[in-house]
Design an enzyme around this catalytic site. Structure first.
Site, mmCIF file in Angstrom:
data_model
loop_
_atom_site.group_PDB
_atom_site.id
_atom_site.type_symbol
_atom_site.label_atom_id
_atom_site.label_comp_id
_atom_site.label_asym_id
_atom_site.label_seq_id
_atom_site.Cartn_x
_atom_site.Cartn_y
_atom_site.Cartn_z
ATOM 1 N N GLU A 67 5.229 -1.612 7.609
ATOM 2 C CA GLU A 67 4.361 -0.919 6.666
ATOM 3 C C GLU A 67 2.912 -1.191 7.031
ATOM 4 O O GLU A 67 2.347 -2.215 6.668
ATOM 5 C CB GLU A 67 4.590 -1.359 5.209
ATOM 6 C CG GLU A 67 3.864 -0.416 4.252
ATOM 7 C CD GLU A 67 3.209 -1.052 3.026
ATOM 8 O OE1 GLU A 67 2.784 -0.309 2.140
ATOM 9 O OE2 GLU A 67 3.097 -2.285 2.947
ATOM 10 N N GLU A 77 -7.349 -13.528 8.820
ATOM 11 C CA GLU A 77 -8.747 -13.225 8.503
ATOM 12 C C GLU A 77 -9.654 -13.787 9.589
ATOM 13 O O GLU A 77 -9.426 -14.906 10.076
ATOM 14 C CB GLU A 77 -9.156 -13.874 7.164
ATOM 15 C CG GLU A 77 -8.365 -13.392 5.957
ATOM 16 C CD GLU A 77 -6.959 -13.975 5.899
ATOM 17 O OE1 GLU A 77 -6.769 -15.145 6.293
ATOM 18 O OE2 GLU A 77 -6.033 -13.252 5.474
ATOM 19 N N ASP A 127 5.127 3.753 -4.372
ATOM 20 C CA ASP A 127 3.695 3.583 -4.624
ATOM 21 C C ASP A 127 3.070 4.934 -4.982
ATOM 22 O O ASP A 127 3.735 5.958 -4.971
ATOM 23 C CB ASP A 127 3.010 3.013 -3.377
ATOM 24 C CG ASP A 127 3.376 1.554 -3.146
ATOM 25 O OD1 ASP A 127 3.544 0.813 -4.139
ATOM 26 O OD2 ASP A 127 3.500 1.151 -1.969
ATOM 27 N N ASP A 158 6.309 -5.825 4.612
ATOM 28 C CA ASP A 158 5.264 -5.354 3.708
ATOM 29 C C ASP A 158 3.865 -5.709 4.217
ATOM 30 O O ASP A 158 3.641 -6.821 4.700
ATOM 31 C CB ASP A 158 5.502 -6.057 2.356
ATOM 32 C CG ASP A 158 4.540 -5.631 1.278
ATOM 33 O OD1 ASP A 158 4.557 -4.452 0.920
ATOM 34 O OD2 ASP A 158 3.773 -6.498 0.804
ATOM 35 N N ARG A 204 12.083 -4.196 5.947
ATOM 36 C CA ARG A 204 10.853 -3.427 5.879
ATOM 37 C C ARG A 204 9.793 -4.488 5.614
ATOM 38 O O ARG A 204 9.851 -5.212 4.618
ATOM 39 C CB ARG A 204 10.948 -2.414 4.736
ATOM 40 C CG ARG A 204 9.669 -1.625 4.445
ATOM 41 C CD ARG A 204 8.879 -2.254 3.319
ATOM 42 N NE ARG A 204 7.822 -1.362 2.800
ATOM 43 C CZ ARG A 204 6.887 -1.738 1.967
ATOM 44 N NH1 ARG A 204 6.863 -2.990 1.532
ATOM 45 N NH2 ARG A 204 5.986 -0.894 1.531
HETATM 46 C C1 GLC Z 1 2.892 -2.663 -0.317
HETATM 47 C C2 GLC Z 1 3.888 -2.196 -1.347
HETATM 48 C C3 GLC Z 1 3.235 -2.147 -2.692
HETATM 49 C C4 GLC Z 1 2.693 -3.516 -3.024
HETATM 50 C C5 GLC Z 1 1.775 -4.038 -1.918
HETATM 51 C C6 GLC Z 1 1.476 -5.490 -2.083
HETATM 52 O O1 GLC Z 1 1.880 -1.731 -0.119
HETATM 53 O O2 GLC Z 1 4.431 -0.954 -0.986
HETATM 54 O O3 GLC Z 1 4.131 -1.714 -3.683
HETATM 55 O O4 GLC Z 1 1.982 -3.467 -4.231
HETATM 56 O O5 GLC Z 1 2.360 -3.906 -0.649
HETATM 57 O O6 GLC Z 1 2.611 -6.276 -1.812
#
Ligand code: GLC
Length: 544
Positions: free
Chosen positions: A242, A207, A313, A200, A198
């Site tokens: 994500e 940027e 989260d 992140d 997954r």
């Molecule tokens: C994602 C994760 C979260 C984390 C963020 C920064 O959104 O789900 O828990 O704080 O990334 O890594």
């Protein structure tokens, strides 16, 4: 032939620290999870997603990584990880891990070297500036704690860029060395046999001045590069994206797998549908769900959405309008402590008033909508939350295995637990726990287990098309799932009132529907019409 197992898999999100403690130190660990694999197998899930397990100062619960090649000491060792993967595979369970590309911990040796020496090769691993006025068009994500995406570093004598906490400096993906480092990281864990990642926070890798610094073409370029690397060396491993974005902005993260080098992710979370399920349940009206699903572009056949009700989260309200956000807060976060950033830090059961029918209904929607569902650990037994813990910790409390005050989570003294067990009525372990629910055929756990088992008998859920059914009332979420000769009709009564619906289904005689959850035959259709009376919050999965 590549196995597209994720197309109809059920996922389960595990927070290792909370799951099961094997060595009585008050922290869950990898060996503890290994001991619970039989439970997960019995539940019927196919793939576990592990939150970050790497060495970390835990300023963002492990999403601030200090060493990509190890395991956090309280979680065990790399050997424990191998054992977990082997034992999971031996049971036919798969494992994906979190791959945190966008940033490291400020304790990572790269950042330490970078800040101390302008000439270090690691300086350019991060994003520096003499001024905090660059990239001013970029939104802040952790709005409750971070005043800016720039923080001053005294040792470096410059500002560094961070999209999350100031303890999580962003890596510089314009630097070819960083691009290679992260492939090496992926390789290390894939070599251990995991089934994928997954990934992140992927929208934020690159940027560019004058942009919002999200979803940039250059970011997509790197993700294609990473996928090509994985496909070449580890074909069939899955990447789950994500990107907390609108459907049309997530679509590019699937890329175009029909063109060599143009694929990105096989899977992507469908963020915007999630709050709209909660809206539908509260309003007794499916319209917001319909709108967002109809707005969702088609994705390549080998790809799949990932749907969820809750995760580790806050329940994010980034993908709703300002007006909808206020409405969600008003209805689902009546107390100020329930809010966090642009979201709500509560678990599924408390959000749904611990109302068994509503909790089942929400799960019925989760398991029948388009996409592969993910269950957040503990939601299968209806665990509660603790809004008095900071940040998102209130939804990360110890898993409740049995009615003991320790919840069967650990043999340590409860004062030594990483977080207190939920003790508020009616969510304490004496009323919410795995052991009791296993023994009770009517428990939520057994109901969810059954939903998973039935879901697995029909290809239509993972592979079939999805079509809304017009029942003449928005009070019922009704849709058809169809794959080859499998035809399923799903009805979810979103209200606390009885709803009657009548829809044309077939012209032929002698057609009768089967309630696949209840395993019973309904009366044959009359003149090709299916007429149903749905009790409050009733859900029906029918096969025609
Ligand atoms: C994602 C994760 C979260 C984390 C963020 C920064 O959104 O789900 O828990 O704080 O990334 O890594």
């Amino acid at each position: 032939m590549i196995d597209l197992w994720y197309k109809d898999a059920v996922f389960y999100e595990v927070y290792i620290r909370a799951y099961h403690d094997s060595n009585a130190d008050g922290h869950g660990d990898l060996a503890g999870l290994t001991e619970k694999l039989d439970y997960l197998k019995e539940l019927g899930v196919d793939c576990l997603w592990l939150l970050p397990i790497y060495p970390s100062p835990l300023k963002d619960d492990g999403y601030d990584i200090a060493d990509y090649y190890g395991v956090h000491s309280t979680y065990g060792s790399v050997d424990d990880f191998k054992t977990l993967v082997d034992e999971a595979h031996a049971r036919g369970l798969r494992i994906i891990a979190d791959l945190v590309l966008n940033h490291t911990s400020d304790q990572h040796p790269w950042f330490q070297a970078a800040r101390q020496d302008k000439d270090s090769p690691y300086r350019d691993y991060y994003v520096w500036s003499d001024s905090d006025q660059k990239y001013t068009g970029t939104r802040i994500i952790f709005t409750d704690t971070e005043p800016s995406n720039w923080s001053w570093d005294e040792a470096a004598g410059q500002y560094f860029w961070h999209r999350f906490f100031a303890t999580q400096p962003d890596l510089n993906f314009d630097n070819p060395a960083v691009r290679e480092e992260m492939k090496k990281v992926a390789k290390f864990w894939l070599d251990m046999g995991i089934d994928g990642f997954r990934a992140d926070a992927v929208p934020y890798l690159i940027e560019r001045e004058g942009t919002g610094n999200e979803n940039l073409p250059e970011t997509h370029e790197y993700l294609k590069e990473l996928r090509a690397f994985i496909d070449q060396h580890y074909p069939g491993r899955v990447l789950l994206c994500e990107a907390n974005m609108w459907p049309e902005d997530v679509r590019p993260y699937f890329g175009d797998p029909s063109i060599p080098g143009q694929a990105e992710f096989q899977m992507g979370f469908h963020f915007p549908i999630m709050p709209r399920i909660f809206m539908a349940l509260k309003k007794g009206d499916v319209s917001d769900m319909v709108e967002i699903i109809n707005r969702t572009p088609p994705i390549p056949a080998e790809c799949q959405w990932c749907t969820f009700l809750r995760n580790h989260d806050e329940l994010t309200l980034e993908m709703v309008t300002e007006e909808e956000r206020q409405w969600m807060w008003q209805h689902y976060a009546p107390e100020p402590r329930m809010k966090l950033n642009l979201g709500i830090r509560r678990r599924l059961a408390p959000l749904l008033d611990n109302n068994r029918r509503k909790i089942e209904l929400a799960n019925s929607i989760l398991f029948t909508l388009t996409g592969s569902p993910i269950i957040y650990y503990g939601d299968e037994i209806g665990m509660g939350d603790n809004i008095w813990l900071d940040d998102r910790n209130g939804v990360r409390t110890p898993m409740q295995w049995n009615p003991d005050p320790s919840a069967g989570f650990s043999d340590a003294a409860p004062e030594g637990f990483y977080a207190p067990v939920i003790d508020s009525t009616p969510y304490g372990p004496d009323s919410v726990n795995v052991a009791d629910q296993q023994a009770d055929p009517k428990s939520l756990l057994n109901t969810i287990q059954k939903m998973i088992a039935i879901r697995k008998q029909y290809k239509a859920f993972g592979w079939g098309d999805f079509k809304w059914i017009d029942t003449g009332t928005a009070a019922v979420a009704a849709y058809r799932r169809k794959y080859k000769d499998e035809r399923l009709l799903i009805f979810n009564n979103l209200t606390d009132q009885i709803q009657t619906v009548s829809i044309p289904v077939a012209r032929v005689t002698n057609v009768y529907p089967i309630d696949i959850l209840g395993n019973r035959r309904l009366p044959p259709l009359e003149n090709g019409y299916l007429s149903l009376m749905l009790a409050p919050y009733r859900y029906l999965w029918l096969r025609i």
